[in-house]
Design a protein around this motif. Sequence first.
Motif, mmCIF file in Angstrom:
data_model
loop_
_atom_site.group_PDB
_atom_site.id
_atom_site.type_symbol
_atom_site.label_atom_id
_atom_site.label_comp_id
_atom_site.label_asym_id
_atom_site.label_seq_id
_atom_site.Cartn_x
_atom_site.Cartn_y
_atom_site.Cartn_z
ATOM 1 N N ASP A 118 0.818 -1.224 0.000
ATOM 2 C CA ASP A 118 0.000 0.000 0.000
ATOM 3 C C ASP A 118 0.850 1.272 0.000
ATOM 4 N N SER A 119 1.905 1.293 0.848
ATOM 5 C CA SER A 119 2.706 2.518 0.975
ATOM 6 C C SER A 119 3.376 2.870 -0.350
ATOM 7 N N LEU A 120 3.477 1.886 -1.239
ATOM 8 C CA LEU A 120 4.169 2.088 -2.511
ATOM 9 C C LEU A 120 3.191 2.265 -3.672
ATOM 10 N N GLN B 43 11.069 1.786 2.048
ATOM 11 C CA GLN B 43 11.278 3.156 1.546
ATOM 12 C C GLN B 43 10.555 4.211 2.375
ATOM 13 N N LEU B 44 9.229 4.077 2.478
ATOM 14 C CA LEU B 44 8.435 5.121 3.133
ATOM 15 C C LEU B 44 8.819 5.261 4.604
ATOM 16 N N GLN B 45 8.951 4.106 5.250
ATOM 17 C CA GLN B 45 9.303 4.074 6.673
ATOM 18 C C GLN B 45 10.632 4.815 6.934
ATOM 19 N N ILE C 235 4.801 9.677 -2.439
ATOM 20 C CA ILE C 235 5.573 9.032 -1.371
ATOM 21 C C ILE C 235 6.318 10.088 -0.563
ATOM 22 N N MET C 236 6.887 11.066 -1.253
ATOM 23 C CA MET C 236 7.602 12.136 -0.543
ATOM 24 C C MET C 236 6.632 12.916 0.352
ATOM 25 N N ARG C 237 5.429 13.150 -0.160
ATOM 26 C CA ARG C 237 4.429 13.862 0.661
ATOM 27 C C ARG C 237 4.032 13.019 1.866
ATOM 28 N N ASN C 238 3.766 11.730 1.632
ATOM 29 C CA ASN C 238 3.379 10.855 2.747
ATOM 30 C C ASN C 238 4.498 10.714 3.775
ATOM 31 N N GLY D 255 6.266 13.106 4.709
ATOM 32 C CA GLY D 255 6.414 14.377 5.427
ATOM 33 C C GLY D 255 7.529 15.239 4.856
ATOM 34 N N MET D 256 7.902 14.995 3.591
ATOM 35 C CA MET D 256 8.908 15.865 2.975
ATOM 36 C C MET D 256 8.491 16.255 1.554
ATOM 37 N N PRO D 257 7.375 17.004 1.452
ATOM 38 C CA PRO D 257 6.887 17.407 0.135
ATOM 39 C C PRO D 257 7.868 18.323 -0.590
ATOM 40 N N GLN D 258 8.811 18.912 0.169
ATOM 41 C CA GLN D 258 9.739 19.863 -0.447
ATOM 42 C C GLN D 258 10.959 19.175 -1.033
ATOM 43 N N ARG D 259 11.005 17.824 -0.947
ATOM 44 C CA ARG D 259 12.145 17.102 -1.521
ATOM 45 C C ARG D 259 11.689 16.234 -2.698
#
Length: 418
Positions: free
Chosen positions: A72-74, A105-107, A268-271, A273-277
């Motif tokens: 799911d996270s992917l 990855q997400l973790q 994935i970057m947004r989830n 917590g780093m939408p700016q990357r």
Amino acid sequence: GTADKLSVLGTAYSTDGWTNTTSAILQKTGRGLLHQASHPLAILKELIFQQFPDYAYYDSLSPVVTTQQNFDSLGFSNDHPGRAKSDTYYINRDTLLRTHTSAHQLQLLKAGSSGDRELLAQARNSHAAPGNERFLVAADVYRRDEIDASHYPVFHQMEGVCTFERREVNEQLRQTGTAGQTTTFSDSNPLQADHNAAEATYLAEHMKHTMNSMVAGILARAGGGQEGFPVRWIDGSFPFTSPSWEMEVLFRGEWLEICGCGITKQSIMRNAGMPQRIGWAFGFGLERLAMLLFGVPDIRLFWSHDPRFAAQFSSGKISTFKAFSRHPSCTKDVSFWIPHAAPFHENDLMDLLRETAGDLIEGTQLIDSFTHPTSGRTSRCYRITYCSMDRNVTNDEINAIQDRVRAAMVAQLGVTLR
Ligand code: PHE
């Protein structure tokens, strides 16, 4: 599973109708091949880590993950075939043995953005990327599969993730432009709506350059005089990257598929917590490369307990495996009618064989399959090749195993023997 608890690496998990992890597989979770310093897979792992001095490294994450982490996270869809029980080892409906290192990855990105000390502390070389801006994950992964010299239900992968501050990338692009960059996008391998073409191109070129150097750095140590390592990028498709590619390398006259990779989905970057990357990721199998580098002809040898295997290698060195005398092999055929009521999955037979005969099975071959014209029943015949990697096996022993295999097929798969 019949027991209501399954113990994996010391933790008990409840079982349900999804449980299909056999004890033969559970035994592998504790082998720790990546932590035996003179094992070829561990040597290769360290060699790769050395090529990435500014990354954090993870190599001790538990293989037990949630379906959330693995799928799911992917962004895997609910009906993605990778989720099928016939392909994946489930502990229960929410828990499984990871099928790829991407499960982390997400973790790990999240740990970086939230400063999760406990997880961050599990990294080696963490000072190089204290917020998991760049990290590698080496780990054992599990997939239900056929049995042959290059397939094993447990293998090892190396994941690489690299992220950048989006503002910095765009600032740099304003100064230097995108001259000389060759990445193209297509309808079937598209630029994400979240990205502009220049920044995605920057990421892709950085990723390709990083992977080219890594592969060249490793293959150069294989000797044999080959100097350049031509690489090609084939369009790929993964739910968690876009665009995506498969990297292939020309080695000793053959194009080898080395790994999957691509530009990380911005969701994935947004989830995390780093939408700016923004970032890229790759993942590849270690066994194929290790078999080439160390001249290991059969994937089962990596799991051998024979001291004649282990004694040939030493930490930090790539040396060529010298085969020890091969033990004789023997084949047995088994013919059966597939049950009318239940579906027959070949991988269920493969796991039954591994459970009953372990690594004594070298391979299987479907040698006959036909459907009876009037009854509509289907019959199959498999040829099983038995051969031990590390000892002599007597005929009596094989006959006894084959009897157990036949009995288990009737009891567990509901087939009718012929
Ligand atoms: N996890 C993918 C696989 O096992 C490989 C991959 C990793 C692809 C990272 C893209 C990015 O096939």
